[in-house]
Design a protein around this motif. Structure first.
Motif, short mmCIF file in Angstrom:
data_model
loop_
_atom_site.label_atom_id
_atom_site.label_comp_id
_atom_site.label_asym_id
_atom_site.label_seq_id
_atom_site.Cartn_x
_atom_site.Cartn_y
_atom_site.Cartn_z
N THR A 87 32.17 44.90 16.27
CA THR A 87 32.92 43.75 16.78
C THR A 87 33.41 44.00 18.21
OG1 THR A 87 34.83 42.29 16.41
CG2 THR A 87 35.10 44.60 15.78
N ILE A 88 33.57 42.91 18.96
CA ILE A 88 34.20 43.03 20.29
C ILE A 88 35.71 42.79 20.20
CG2 ILE A 88 32.15 42.53 21.68
CD1 ILE A 88 33.03 39.59 21.77
N SER A 89 36.19 42.45 19.00
CA SER A 89 37.63 42.27 18.79
C SER A 89 38.36 43.62 18.91
CB SER A 89 37.88 41.68 17.40
OG SER A 89 39.24 41.82 17.05
N ARG A 90 39.59 43.59 19.40
CA ARG A 90 40.42 44.80 19.47
C ARG A 90 41.74 44.59 18.71
NH1 ARG A 90 36.13 46.20 20.73
NH2 ARG A 90 35.44 47.30 22.60
N GLU A 91 41.75 43.61 17.84
CA GLU A 91 42.97 43.25 17.12
C GLU A 91 43.48 44.42 16.28
OE1 GLU A 91 44.29 39.78 14.02
OE2 GLU A 91 42.44 39.45 15.15
N GLY A 92 44.76 44.71 16.44
CA GLY A 92 45.41 45.73 15.61
C GLY A 92 45.16 47.17 16.02
N LYS A 150 37.50 51.27 10.29
CA LYS A 150 38.45 50.62 9.38
C LYS A 150 38.95 49.25 9.84
CE LYS A 150 40.65 53.44 6.51
NZ LYS A 150 41.63 54.39 5.99
N PRO A 151 39.25 49.05 11.13
CA PRO A 151 39.78 47.74 11.53
C PRO A 151 38.77 46.59 11.36
CG PRO A 151 40.27 49.41 13.20
CD PRO A 151 39.29 50.02 12.26
N LEU A 152 37.50 46.90 11.15
CA LEU A 152 36.47 45.87 10.97
C LEU A 152 36.34 45.46 9.49
CD1 LEU A 152 34.04 44.20 12.09
CD2 LEU A 152 32.68 46.30 12.01
#
Length: 365
Positions: A257-262, A277-279
């Protein structure tokens, strides 16, 4: 234990990509060292058990947990990997011509988040080199998937020809194939997930697979498409619709993912695809959406953030028939395959399932 106490601290003291190459080189050398494969098997092997056996895509898997693409990019260490407890593996991503990939550094650990960020850019030796390595494979008992992509210099309107070339060069080497159109690290690659470009790509892939099978007078091998976790619900719906209509065999959900949330680690500012883990939750949501949309009729391999047996079981219950790991192997070592399979058996018994296939999609019922 050996991994977490001795091997991991040493590897984590090195640059991430250097540690990656050491691991692959070590596993590639293992078949040439007397007794090494037997030792790996006794330390990390997973005993087959009927409740975990999966029959899918015309292939038999000893259990549902395999290795995702990206670790063995050139197919150099398949015989070593075959002895550490996994039930199938993807090699690649491979492109028709070898390419160097993006500039170094391009692989980053985020230990506090149990994540990795990579912007490798499909660095690999090319399809001919992979064909040569895979032709020398000794252990053919494990299903092997070849993950194929396009060269960075190939424009999107010609991308389908790159995938065709990979199939032509590697058809005999893989038990099934994975079309990678979802890495965030090749410019514009993800545009191939939509509309006419996706239709053209998949019809070309199907046509070439049919041609190769016909010339051998054998059944055509399965092809799956690996999708990104970063689409909107509407985009995902269209993409799945196109994939389901193309006649390919299944979907892998999801890529990085390109998300960096959290994320909390300083390396979160690095560009590239994030795995780990964040994915986990997002990839499970995508699996669930794909399963719902296809009525459970299109096989799904779940990938993204699997660290525990619960993570794997959640993806299976969401609709995945098989799951695969990468980042958990870096953080937990090869013991993770035994941990996941033992844990899955416990959960199946707890919920009254005789075989893991009965649990697939059970959260929808």
């Amino acid at each position: 234990m050996l991994y977490t106490k001795i091997f991991k601290p040493f590897m984590f003291s090195l640059d991430a990509e250097r540690a990656h190459h050491l691991t692959i080189d070590g596993l590639a050398a293992a078949p040439r060292i007397p007794g090494a494969l037997a030792m790996l098997r006794s330390m990390y092997g997973v005993k087959p058990s009927p409740e975990l056996a999966v029959s899918l895509l015309g292939l038999n898997f000893a259990h549902p947990v395999g290795l995702a693409a990206g670790l063995d990019k050139n197919g150099a260490a398949t015989d070593g990997f075959a002895n550490v407890g996994l039930s199938f593996m993807e090699v690649g991503t491979v492109t028709p011509k070898g390419q160097a990939g993006n500039d170094l550094p391009r692989l980053f650990r985020l230990p506090s988040d149990e994540a990795l960020i990579n912007r490798m850019g499909f660095n690999n030796e090319g399809a001919d080199a992979m064909a040569d390595k895979l032709s020398r494979r000794r252990n053919r008992s494990l299903p092997l998937a070849v993950n194929i992509g396009k060269n960075k210099t190939t424009p999107n309107e010609l991308a389908h020809e790159d995938y065709r070339l990979c199939i032509q060069k590697l058809y005999d080497c893989g038990d099934f194939f994975v079309v990678n159109i979802s890495s965030p690290n090749t410019p514009d690659l993800r545009a191939l997930q939509h509309g006419d470009e996706l239709r053209l790509l998949l019809s070309t892939v199907r046509e070439e697979m049919d041609k190769q099978a016909a010339s051998r007078a054998k059944a055509v091998k399965p092809v799956l498409v690996k999708i990104a976790p970063d689409m909107t619900d509407e985009q995902l719906g269209y993409t799945v619709d196109t994939i389901a209509g193309s006649g390919v065999s299944g979907i892998i959900a999801t890529n990085t993912t390109i998300s960096r949330e959290g994320l909390t680690h300083p390396n979160r500012s690095e560009t590239g695809g994030m795995s780990g883990k964040p994915l986990r939750d997002r990839s499970t949501e995508v699996i669930s959406a794909v399963y719902r949309q296809t009525g459970g009729k299109l096989p799904i391999i779940g990938s993204g953030g699997i660290f525990t047996a619960d993570d794997a079981y959640d993806k299976i219950r969401a609709g995945a028939s098989l799951v695969e790991i990468y980042t958990a192997l870096i953080y937990k070592g090869p013991d993770v395959f035994r941990e996941l399979t033992e844990g899955l058996k416990e959960r199946l018994r707890r919920d009254g399932f005789r075989n893991v296939m009965e649990a697939v999609g059970s959260s929808h019922h």
